[in-house]
Design an enzyme around this catalytic site. Structure first.
Site, PDB file in Angstrom:
ATOM      1  CB  SER A 103       7.190  -8.457  -2.211  1.00  0.00           C
ATOM      2  OG  SER A 103       7.507  -7.304  -2.976  1.00  0.00           O
ATOM      3  CG  HIS A 162      -2.836   0.839  -2.449  1.00  0.00           C
ATOM      4  ND1 HIS A 162      -1.659   1.257  -3.030  1.00  0.00           N
ATOM      5  CD2 HIS A 162      -2.736  -0.503  -2.283  1.00  0.00           C
ATOM      6  CE1 HIS A 162      -0.884   0.195  -3.214  1.00  0.00           C
ATOM      7  NE2 HIS A 162      -1.507  -0.887  -2.767  1.00  0.00           N
ATOM      8  N   GLY A 176       5.850  -4.175  -4.625  1.00  0.00           N
ATOM      9  CA  GLY A 176       6.328  -4.316  -6.000  1.00  0.00           C
ATOM     10  C   GLY A 176       7.841  -4.340  -6.136  1.00  0.00           C
ATOM     11  CD  GLU A 190       0.400   1.059  -5.944  1.00  0.00           C
ATOM     12  OE1 GLU A 190      -0.681   0.760  -6.483  1.00  0.00           O
ATOM     13  OE2 GLU A 190       1.272   0.215  -5.668  1.00  0.00           O
ATOM     14  CE  LYS A 220      -0.619  -2.883  -6.275  1.00  0.00           C
ATOM     15  NZ  LYS A 220       0.697  -2.514  -5.805  1.00  0.00           N
ATOM     16  CG  ASN A 248      -4.681  -3.656  -5.402  1.00  0.00           C
ATOM     17  OD1 ASN A 248      -5.347  -3.361  -6.401  1.00  0.00           O
ATOM     18  ND2 ASN A 248      -3.955  -2.771  -4.749  1.00  0.00           N
ATOM     19  CD  GLU A 295      -0.758  -2.967   0.544  1.00  0.00           C
ATOM     20  OE1 GLU A 295      -0.929  -4.061   0.039  1.00  0.00           O
ATOM     21  OE2 GLU A 295      -0.887  -1.896  -0.095  1.00  0.00           O
TER      22      GLU A 295
HETATM   23  P1  13P Z   1       2.870  -6.334  -4.516  1.00  0.00           P
HETATM   24  O1  13P Z   1       2.293  -7.638  -4.005  1.00  0.00           O
HETATM   25  O2  13P Z   1       3.016  -6.292  -5.998  1.00  0.00           O
HETATM   26  O3  13P Z   1       4.121  -5.977  -3.780  1.00  0.00           O
HETATM   27  O4  13P Z   1       1.788  -5.197  -4.165  1.00  0.00           O
HETATM   28  C1  13P Z   1       1.272  -5.127  -2.898  1.00  0.00           C
HETATM   29  C2  13P Z   1       0.155  -4.170  -2.903  1.00  0.00           C
HETATM   30  O5  13P Z   1       0.337  -2.977  -3.074  1.00  0.00           O
HETATM   31  C3  13P Z   1      -1.207  -4.697  -2.743  1.00  0.00           C
HETATM   32  O6  13P Z   1      -2.129  -3.689  -2.536  1.00  0.00           O
END
Ligand code: 13P
Length: 249
Positions: free
Chosen positions: A212, A95, A173, A97, A11, A9, A167
Site C-alpha cells: 500500500s 512474492h 492491497g 502471492e 501483477k 509490480n 512486503e
Molecule cells: P500494493 O501496493 O497493491 O499493496 O501491492 C504491493 C505489492 O504486493 C507489490 O509487489
C-alpha cells in the site's frame, strides 16, 4: 550510497494494449535512472511490447516470476534466457502471492534466485510476515528464516546484485501501510541479518518496502535510513499515481 528503486509490480493486470498505454504515460518521467531507478514489471504477455516501448529510455524492465531450469519440458514456465533476450533485467522472486497461491517455498525461491543470478538477471527477492505472525511477535523469526532460506549458498559478490523487498503481507492491497517506524525496524533487522550472513556487502543492498505504498506516504517511508525504495502494486497501475511516488522521492 545505495540506489533508490521504485518498481511497479503490475501483477495480473493490463492486456497488452493497456500495458502499452500505461508505459506511454511514464516515458519521459523516469529521470536519469541512476539516483532513482524506475522499474516496471508487466505480465509476461506485455514484456516484448513494453521492452520495445522503453528502448532508449531509462526505464528498466522486470518480470514477475521465472523458472529455476534453463530449458526443457516444463509446460507453462519461462526460463531466465527467454527474459534476458527480450530486454528484461530484473525479476521479482518469492512474492507473497506466489508463496501463498503457488506454494513457493524458500527452497524454490532459492533455486530461482540462483539461476537468475547465474543467468544475469537481478532478482528482487520478496519476504514478509502475515498478520498472525506479527500479532504473535514472530515477525523477525519469520522474515529472518525467509532471508536465510531464500539466499542460502550465495556469496558476497552475488549478493551485490540482489535487491530485497520487504512486503508485510497484511499491508498488501489492503490500504494498511506499515508506519515508517514499523517498516524501518524490519528493514534494519533485515540489513543486520544480511550483514551477519554476508558481511559488509549488506550496506550496499537496496531494501525496498512494499504494501500500500502511494504518493501520499512514499516520501516518509523512503526517508527512513534503511528503506531504499518501493515495490508498488495498486498505485503502479495508473501513470499519474505511479509518478506521484517517483516525484515524492
Ligand atoms: P500494493 O501496493 O497493491 O499493496 O501491492 C504491493 C505489492 O504486493 C507489490 O509487489
Amino acid at each position: 550510497m545505495r540506489q533508490t528503486i521504485i518498481a511497479g509490480n503490475w501483477k495480473m493486470n493490463k492486456t497488452n494494449d493497456e500495458a502499452v498505454e500505461l508505459i506511454q504515460g511514464l516515458l519521459g518521467h523516469e529521470g536519469d535512472g541512476e539516483k532513482v531507478r524506475m522499474i516496471v514489471c508487466p505480465p509476461y504477455t506485455a514484456l516484448c511490447d513494453i521492452s520495445r516501448a522503453i528502448n532508449g529510455s531509462k526505464i528498466y524492465l522486470g518480470a514477475q516470476n521465472v523458472y529455476f531450469e534453463e530449458s526443457g519440458a516444463y509446460t507453462g514456465e519461462i526460463a531466465p534466457s527467454m527474459l534476458l533476450t527480450i530486454g528484461v533485467s530484473y525479476v521479482i522472486i518469492g512474492h507473497s502471492e506466489r508463496r501463498e497461491y503457488f506454494s513457493e517455498t524458500d527452497q524454490i525461491v532459492n533455486d530461482k534466485v540462483r539461476l537468475a543470478l547465474k543467468s544475469g538477471l537481478i532478482p528482487i527477492v520478496c519476504v514478509g510476515e502475515v498478520l498472525e505472525d506479527r500479532e504473535n511477535g514472530k515477525t523477525e523469526e519469520v522474515v529472518g528464516a525467509q532471508i536465510d532460506g531464500s539466499l542460502k549458498g550465495l556469496n558476497g559478490d552475488q549478493m551485490k546484485k540482489v535487491v530485497i523487498a520487504y512486503e508485510p503481507v497484511w499491508a498488501i492491497g489492503t490500504g494498511k501501510t506499515a508506519s515508517p517506524e514499523m517498516a524501518q525496524d524490519v528493514h534494519r533487522f533485515i540489513r543486520d541479518r544480511l550483514k551477519n550472513n554476508f558481511g559488509d556487502v549488506a550496506e550496499k543492498i537496496s531494501i525496498l518496502y512494499g504494501g500500500s505504498m502511494k504518493g501520499s506516504n512514499a516520501a516518509e517511508l523512503i526517508a527512513q535510513p534503511d528503506i531504499d525504495g518501493g515495490l508498488i502494486g495498486g498505485a503502479s497501475l495508473k501513470a499519474e499515481e505511479f509518478l506521484k511516488i517517483i516525484n515524492a522521492v
